[in-house]
Structures are given as C-alpha cells and as structure tokens.
Design a protein around this motif. Structure first.
Motif, PDB file in Angstrom:
ATOM      1  N   ARG A  22       0.794  -1.239   0.000  1.00  0.00           N
ATOM      2  CA  ARG A  22       0.000   0.000   0.000  1.00  0.00           C
ATOM      3  C   ARG A  22       0.829   1.293   0.000  1.00  0.00           C
ATOM      4  O   ARG A  22       0.275   2.372   0.145  1.00  0.00           O
ATOM      5  N   MET A  23       2.146   1.217  -0.139  1.00  0.00           N
ATOM      6  CA  MET A  23       2.913   2.453  -0.262  1.00  0.00           C
ATOM      7  C   MET A  23       2.618   3.072  -1.627  1.00  0.00           C
ATOM      8  O   MET A  23       2.604   2.372  -2.639  1.00  0.00           O
ATOM      9  N   THR A  24       2.384   4.374  -1.654  1.00  0.00           N
ATOM     10  CA  THR A  24       2.044   5.053  -2.906  1.00  0.00           C
ATOM     11  C   THR A  24       3.297   5.628  -3.556  1.00  0.00           C
ATOM     12  O   THR A  24       4.321   5.836  -2.902  1.00  0.00           O
ATOM     13  N   VAL A  25       3.188   5.914  -4.838  1.00  0.00           N
ATOM     14  CA  VAL A  25       4.337   6.520  -5.529  1.00  0.00           C
ATOM     15  C   VAL A  25       4.628   7.911  -4.963  1.00  0.00           C
ATOM     16  O   VAL A  25       5.777   8.358  -4.931  1.00  0.00           O
ATOM     17  N   ASP A  26       3.594   8.584  -4.476  1.00  0.00           N
ATOM     18  CA  ASP A  26       3.801   9.911  -3.878  1.00  0.00           C
ATOM     19  C   ASP A  26       4.614   9.837  -2.592  1.00  0.00           C
ATOM     20  O   ASP A  26       5.198  10.834  -2.162  1.00  0.00           O
ATOM     21  N   GLU A  27       4.635   8.656  -1.965  1.00  0.00           N
ATOM     22  CA  GLU A  27       5.471   8.472  -0.779  1.00  0.00           C
ATOM     23  C   GLU A  27       6.895   8.053  -1.155  1.00  0.00           C
ATOM     24  O   GLU A  27       7.803   8.150  -0.336  1.00  0.00           O
ATOM     25  N   MET A  28       7.076   7.596  -2.376  1.00  0.00           N
ATOM     26  CA  MET A  28       8.398   7.163  -2.835  1.00  0.00           C
ATOM     27  C   MET A  28       9.220   8.306  -3.424  1.00  0.00           C
ATOM     28  O   MET A  28      10.430   8.407  -3.186  1.00  0.00           O
ATOM     29  N   LEU A  29       8.575   9.151  -4.196  1.00  0.00           N
ATOM     30  CA  LEU A  29       9.311  10.171  -4.969  1.00  0.00           C
ATOM     31  C   LEU A  29      10.073  11.190  -4.119  1.00  0.00           C
ATOM     32  O   LEU A  29      11.195  11.571  -4.481  1.00  0.00           O
ATOM     33  N   PRO A  30       9.540  11.665  -2.971  1.00  0.00           N
ATOM     34  CA  PRO A  30      10.286  12.674  -2.206  1.00  0.00           C
ATOM     35  C   PRO A  30      11.647  12.199  -1.696  1.00  0.00           C
ATOM     36  O   PRO A  30      12.541  13.017  -1.463  1.00  0.00           O
ATOM     37  N   ILE A  31      11.827  10.909  -1.528  1.00  0.00           N
ATOM     38  CA  ILE A  31      13.078  10.380  -0.992  1.00  0.00           C
ATOM     39  C   ILE A  31      13.932   9.748  -2.096  1.00  0.00           C
ATOM     40  O   ILE A  31      15.043   9.261  -1.833  1.00  0.00           O
ATOM     41  N   ASP A 227      19.394  -9.413  -0.694  1.00  0.00           N
ATOM     42  CA  ASP A 227      18.266  -8.484  -0.569  1.00  0.00           C
ATOM     43  C   ASP A 227      18.084  -8.086   0.887  1.00  0.00           C
ATOM     44  O   ASP A 227      18.092  -8.949   1.776  1.00  0.00           O
ATOM     45  N   THR A 228      17.897  -6.798   1.121  1.00  0.00           N
ATOM     46  CA  THR A 228      17.570  -6.311   2.460  1.00  0.00           C
ATOM     47  C   THR A 228      16.530  -5.205   2.337  1.00  0.00           C
ATOM     48  O   THR A 228      16.303  -4.668   1.249  1.00  0.00           O
ATOM     49  N   ALA A 229      15.919  -4.865   3.471  1.00  0.00           N
ATOM     50  CA  ALA A 229      14.915  -3.802   3.506  1.00  0.00           C
ATOM     51  C   ALA A 229      15.247  -2.840   4.638  1.00  0.00           C
ATOM     52  O   ALA A 229      15.584  -3.274   5.746  1.00  0.00           O
ATOM     53  N   LEU A 230      15.155  -1.569   4.377  1.00  0.00           N
ATOM     54  CA  LEU A 230      15.382  -0.567   5.430  1.00  0.00           C
ATOM     55  C   LEU A 230      14.493  -0.874   6.632  1.00  0.00           C
ATOM     56  O   LEU A 230      13.339  -1.282   6.480  1.00  0.00           O
ATOM     57  N   SER A 231      15.019  -0.656   7.822  1.00  0.00           N
ATOM     58  CA  SER A 231      14.404  -1.159   9.054  1.00  0.00           C
ATOM     59  C   SER A 231      12.961  -0.731   9.324  1.00  0.00           C
ATOM     60  O   SER A 231      12.224  -1.502   9.949  1.00  0.00           O
ATOM     61  N   PRO A 232      12.491   0.438   8.871  1.00  0.00           N
ATOM     62  CA  PRO A 232      11.083   0.759   9.150  1.00  0.00           C
ATOM     63  C   PRO A 232      10.106  -0.266   8.560  1.00  0.00           C
ATOM     64  O   PRO A 232       8.997  -0.426   9.065  1.00  0.00           O
ATOM     65  N   LEU A 233      10.524  -0.931   7.472  1.00  0.00           N
ATOM     66  CA  LEU A 233       9.695  -1.983   6.879  1.00  0.00           C
ATOM     67  C   LEU A 233      10.529  -3.246   6.668  1.00  0.00           C
ATOM     68  O   LEU A 233      10.269  -4.038   5.761  1.00  0.00           O
ATOM     69  N   GLY A 234      11.519  -3.449   7.524  1.00  0.00           N
ATOM     70  CA  GLY A 234      12.383  -4.616   7.434  1.00  0.00           C
ATOM     71  C   GLY A 234      12.059  -5.626   8.525  1.00  0.00           C
ATOM     72  O   GLY A 234      11.303  -5.354   9.452  1.00  0.00           O
ATOM     73  N   ASN A 235      12.665  -6.799   8.391  1.00  0.00           N
ATOM     74  CA  ASN A 235      12.496  -7.909   9.353  1.00  0.00           C
ATOM     75  C   ASN A 235      11.082  -8.489   9.327  1.00  0.00           C
ATOM     76  O   ASN A 235      10.243  -8.091   8.529  1.00  0.00           O
ATOM     77  N   GLY A 236      10.822  -9.444  10.208  1.00  0.00           N
ATOM     78  CA  GLY A 236       9.523 -10.114  10.208  1.00  0.00           C
ATOM     79  C   GLY A 236       9.266 -10.774   8.866  1.00  0.00           C
ATOM     80  O   GLY A 236      10.151 -11.408   8.290  1.00  0.00           O
ATOM     81  N   THR A 237       8.084 -10.584   8.324  1.00  0.00           N
ATOM     82  CA  THR A 237       7.736 -11.191   7.041  1.00  0.00           C
ATOM     83  C   THR A 237       8.461 -10.535   5.869  1.00  0.00           C
ATOM     84  O   THR A 237       8.413 -11.028   4.745  1.00  0.00           O
ATOM     85  N   SER A 238       9.136  -9.410   6.128  1.00  0.00           N
ATOM     86  CA  SER A 238       9.910  -8.713   5.103  1.00  0.00           C
ATOM     87  C   SER A 238      11.346  -9.257   5.072  1.00  0.00           C
ATOM     88  O   SER A 238      11.637 -10.299   5.651  1.00  0.00           O
ATOM     89  N   GLN A 239      12.219  -8.539   4.379  1.00  0.00           N
ATOM     90  CA  GLN A 239      13.626  -8.937   4.326  1.00  0.00           C
ATOM     91  C   GLN A 239      14.363  -8.475   5.588  1.00  0.00           C
ATOM     92  O   GLN A 239      13.926  -7.536   6.263  1.00  0.00           O
ATOM     93  N   GLU A 265      19.269   8.567   7.153  1.00  0.00           N
ATOM     94  CA  GLU A 265      18.378   9.604   6.612  1.00  0.00           C
ATOM     95  C   GLU A 265      17.164   8.950   5.935  1.00  0.00           C
ATOM     96  O   GLU A 265      16.035   9.438   6.047  1.00  0.00           O
ATOM     97  N   LEU A 266      17.427   7.846   5.246  1.00  0.00           N
ATOM     98  CA  LEU A 266      16.324   7.111   4.611  1.00  0.00           C
ATOM     99  C   LEU A 266      15.414   6.501   5.671  1.00  0.00           C
ATOM    100  O   LEU A 266      14.184   6.515   5.545  1.00  0.00           O
ATOM    101  N   THR A 267      16.025   5.973   6.725  1.00  0.00           N
ATOM    102  CA  THR A 267      15.272   5.339   7.811  1.00  0.00           C
ATOM    103  C   THR A 267      14.312   6.335   8.453  1.00  0.00           C
ATOM    104  O   THR A 267      13.141   6.023   8.705  1.00  0.00           O
ATOM    105  N   VAL A 268      14.808   7.528   8.720  1.00  0.00           N
ATOM    106  CA  VAL A 268      13.980   8.574   9.341  1.00  0.00           C
ATOM    107  C   VAL A 268      12.769   8.864   8.453  1.00  0.00           C
ATOM    108  O   VAL A 268      11.633   8.988   8.936  1.00  0.00           O
ATOM    109  N   TYR A 269      12.998   8.949   7.151  1.00  0.00           N
ATOM    110  CA  TYR A 269      11.900   9.231   6.237  1.00  0.00           C
ATOM    111  C   TYR A 269      10.886   8.081   6.210  1.00  0.00           C
ATOM    112  O   TYR A 269       9.670   8.302   6.337  1.00  0.00           O
ATOM    113  N   PHE A 270      11.380   6.858   6.059  1.00  0.00           N
ATOM    114  CA  PHE A 270      10.461   5.732   5.904  1.00  0.00           C
ATOM    115  C   PHE A 270       9.748   5.358   7.203  1.00  0.00           C
ATOM    116  O   PHE A 270       8.726   4.668   7.167  1.00  0.00           O
ATOM    117  N   LYS A 271      10.257   5.836   8.348  1.00  0.00           N
ATOM    118  CA  LYS A 271       9.518   5.649   9.606  1.00  0.00           C
ATOM    119  C   LYS A 271       8.169   6.354   9.530  1.00  0.00           C
ATOM    120  O   LYS A 271       7.156   5.853  10.027  1.00  0.00           O
TER     121      LYS A 271
END
Length: 465
Positions: A22-31, A227-239, A265-271
C-alpha cells in the motif's frame, strides 16, 4: 572475497510483505534522490503485487509509477519480479504477451528482471528469459527454494546450471518462506559457486527469525548480492534490515561500502511512511513476530494470513492447526510444489476444503485439478496414481510446456480495449487484470473529462485477493 552488493526492497517487497503493497508513488518520490545516491546495487521497485495494488486500491497506473521512478532514480538500477509465463497475473499467457510485457518493462525503465516459476519448471521461464535478453535487459533467473524429499542441494545446483545455460546473467536463490537455514545456505552457495560462472543473489525473509543468519552464512560462502529492507519496513515477514547487515559487514572483507549515516536519513523518512501505513491499518505488529510455523509447516507468512482469513469466513477458526497439518499432506499429494504464488494459494485452499468438509478431496478446486492435469507445468514429483484418479479421473494430462497450447493473444486484447487505449502499455494492464483494468480506464477517462470519478467506485470494488 569481495564486497557484498545490496539490493534494497523498500519500494516493493518490503511493503508487499508487511503492508499489503500500500505504499504510494507519492510516498516514494520525495526520498528518491537520497535513495539514488546511497550506492545500492539495485532497487527493487516493481513487479510482484504492485500492479494489482496500484489498480485495485491506489488508483495509480503501474506503468506511470515505473516511469516516474526511473526519472527520479537515474543512477540506480531498477529491478522487478516476474512470475515467468504468468507475468504478474495468475495464469499462463501466450508467448506474444510475455514478449511484449518484457519489452515494455525494459522500455519504461526496468534494468533487471528476476524471473521465477512456481514449480521450478524451466520451460515456463524460457520465453521471459529470451525476451528479456532480446530487449537488452539483465536476466536474473530464480530458483524457488523449498524443502522436500526431492528438493535437495543437488536438485537446486542442477537447476541453476540449467538456468545459466538458458541465458541467465545472474542466479537467484529465492527463499520466499524463510526456509533456508544458515548452514544449508552455506552448503548450497558453496556448491553453486563451484558450478556456475555468473553472480549469485540471495533473497530471503525474516519470517522464522533466521534471515540475518542465513544472509551472513551465504555471504561467507561467496554470495555476491543479498536483498535487504530498510528497518522501518524490514524484518519479520519482510527482508532482514539493511542497516544491521551493513553495520555487521563494516571493516570486513565483505564490507558493502554503504554509509550508515546516509541510510539513517532514509530510515527517518520511511519511519513516517510506516507510521502512515500503520495508522491506516495496513501494518500490523503481528508481521514482526517470529513465526516458527514457517519452518514446521513450510507456510509463508502471506499464505498463513490467507488461511486464517479463509477459516474465519467459514466460522472455523478453531481448525487452524488441523489445516496447517493438512498443508504438507496436500503438498505431497500434488507432487511437492514450492509454496509460492500461485501454488501456495492452491495448496492452502485445498487444505482448508479437506478439513472443513471432513473428507479429503470431497470438494476440489479447479486450480487443484489444473495443477494435477499439468496446466501449471511439470510437478517436481509425479503424484500418486490413486490421487490423480480421485481428483481428475480420466482427464488427459498436459505433458508439454503449457504455453505451447496457447495461441497468440495480444491482438485480441488490443481489440477488446480499443475504446479505452491511450498507450501501448494499457493492453498489458488489461491482459493481466481485466476486472481491474476496465474500471481503472473509466476512472482515468472520467478524470480527464472532469467527471466525478466516484460514479465508478462501486464498479471498481472487486473482491480482494
């Protein structure tokens, strides 16, 4: 020993695994500018369930999302996930549709296509591999990892060798259910590095809590990319989390060269994005809990949530354990398919029916019949003759590549959407998701005409997967 490369999944699998894509492209483009400067080997940004979610829930054109990301990430390779002859849908498509999809994916900005088949049938990957190479894309051919009496290290090594001969530029071990144990990973990677000459890429999750250890042992055995995922959406069922692995490898021969401060800096944003997903009810703390069911019953996280939902709808939530115990039995009956889309849904639904009806195979889905009839490709193990007889009777079984029986489809799809077609890519959107595409095209047309798009809302509400 060499530096390990990182493919970041935050734009695709991370939110698919944790927050229903459910992440939108509008949430992706600023970062995007900061993502582009980190120095990732690649960003996974498309494929999987993104198409479905864009059309069904986000009112986005998935092709436009790709074009926007390509423009915003000029220095980083973009990767996508493709289900071989299934593309991003749930059935086999004709070769001309597969060819057109690969061409347009690359034209719109994809560099690397990870191609897999749910049954590990190389015949179902051949057209996508050939088309990707024809249009100058990079082929990452994936082996869907699972465990059974037939899925040995030798099995996967032989499969990887075959895929390299078919033209793979990279081989991926795709461990979708987090079943690959650390020391098995070390053995598998070591053996693969002896036999293949192309880079090796590992994709795992942290569902069962072993993903970090599996990555580390694979890296020690010579794995080139993980493959890894930044921690705000990492671990658990993710990477497994990107920052943790980068920190672990710092100062070692495997050092990724990525800067933890830049990652932070990416982590702060994706939180903030993760908080929005949580506030909207898409991100549950449950996805972060270690789930040993993945190891005991080989049930991936997404499949488990589907089973729970199906049982709840039937008023049979108390039957979950019985269903989990039935899943491996159904899987054995069907020839040990790996549990990945669409085979995970087929096996899971059949297990639910077997338990609820009180008699095994009293009720059988058309997909279960199709799998035994060979509609999805060659099964890893020939099923028991009695099971075949009970489920499909004397129905003839397909022994060739299933797509050999599918006539060219592209021109028919073009004719069917003539009135809505605004770009060549619309034909593929319709081919993959006709029930979602037409309402989406109508909303797009209405928006351009200044009509209130809500008049189409009711029509667009098809049953979610």
């Amino acid at each position: 020993m060499a530096k390990v490369k990182i493919m970041e999944t935050i734009l695709r699998d991370a939110h698919q695994s944790q927050a229903a894509t459910r992440m939108t492209v509008d949430e992706m483009l600023p970062i995007a500018d900061k993502l582009d400067k980190v120095g990732y080997y690649a960003l996974e940004a498309w494929g999987g369930a993104t198409f479905d979610s864009c059309l069904r829930y986000l009112n986005e054109d998935p092709w436009e999302r790709l074009r926007q990301l390509r423009k915003a990430l000029p220095n980083t390779k973009l990767q996508m996930l493709l289900r071989g002859q299934n593309l991003l849908g749930y059935k086999h498509y004709a070769d001309d549709v597969v060819d057109s999809f690969c061409r347009l994916s690359i034209k719109n900005g994809i560099d690397i296509i990870r191609i897999f088949d749910a049954l590990n049938d190389p015949r179902n990957m051949r057209q996508a591999i050939e088309s990707t190479k024809k249009y100058k894309g990079t082929v990452e051919a994936a082996i869907s990892y699972t465990t059974s009496k037939v899925h040995t290290v030798d099995y996967f090594v032989n499969l990887a060798v075959e895929l390299e001969k078919m033209g793979a530029d990279i081989i991926c071990i795709k461990d979708m259910a987090n079943l690959l144990l650390p020391y098995t990973a070390y053995e598998l990677v070591s053996r693969l590095k002896e036999k293949i000459n192309v880079p090796l890429h590992l994709h795992t999750h942290n569902t069962a809590g072993i993903g970090d250890m599996t990555n580390l042992k694979a890296i020690e055995a010579g794995c080139d990319i993980v493959d890894t995922a930044l921690s705000p959406l990492g671990n658990g069922t993710s990477q497994p989390a990107t920052e943790s692995l980068v920190a672990t490898l710092q100062g070692t021969p495997y050092d990724t060269g990525l800067d933890l401060h830049a990652l932070n800096e990416l982590t702060v944003y994706f939180k903030k994005v993760a908080q929005r997903l949580s506030d909207d009810g898409f991100l549950s703390p449950q996805v972060l809990k270690v789930d040993v069911n993945a190891l005991i019953y080989q049930v991936p996280g997404g499949m488990l949530s589907n089973l729970i939902s199906q049982l709840k709808q039937q008023g049979a939530s108390d039957k979950l354990l019985a269903v989990l115990e039935e899943v491996p039995r159904v899987r054995a009956d069907l020839g040990y398919p790996p549990l990945v889309t669409p085979s995970s849904q087929i096996v899971g639904t059949q297990a639910v029916l077997n338990v609820i009806s009180g008699e095994r195979y009293k009720m059988v889905t058309k997909e279960t019949k199709g799998m035994l009839a060979g509609e999805y490709g060659k099964l890893p193990v020939e099923p028991d003759a009695k099971v075949i007889k009970k489920i499909i009777g004397d129905t003839p079984r397909i022994t060739c590549r299933p797509a050999d029986n599918i006539a060219p489809e592209l021109e028919n799809y073009k004719k069917e959407i003539e009135e809505y077609m605004e770009q060549e890519e619309d034909v593929l959107t319709y081919a993959l998701f006709p029930q979602l595409a037409i309402p989406f095209f109508k909303r797009r047309l209405a928006a351009k005409s200044g009509i209130d798009k809500t008049i189409f809302d009711k029509e667009s509400q098809v049953h979610p997967i």
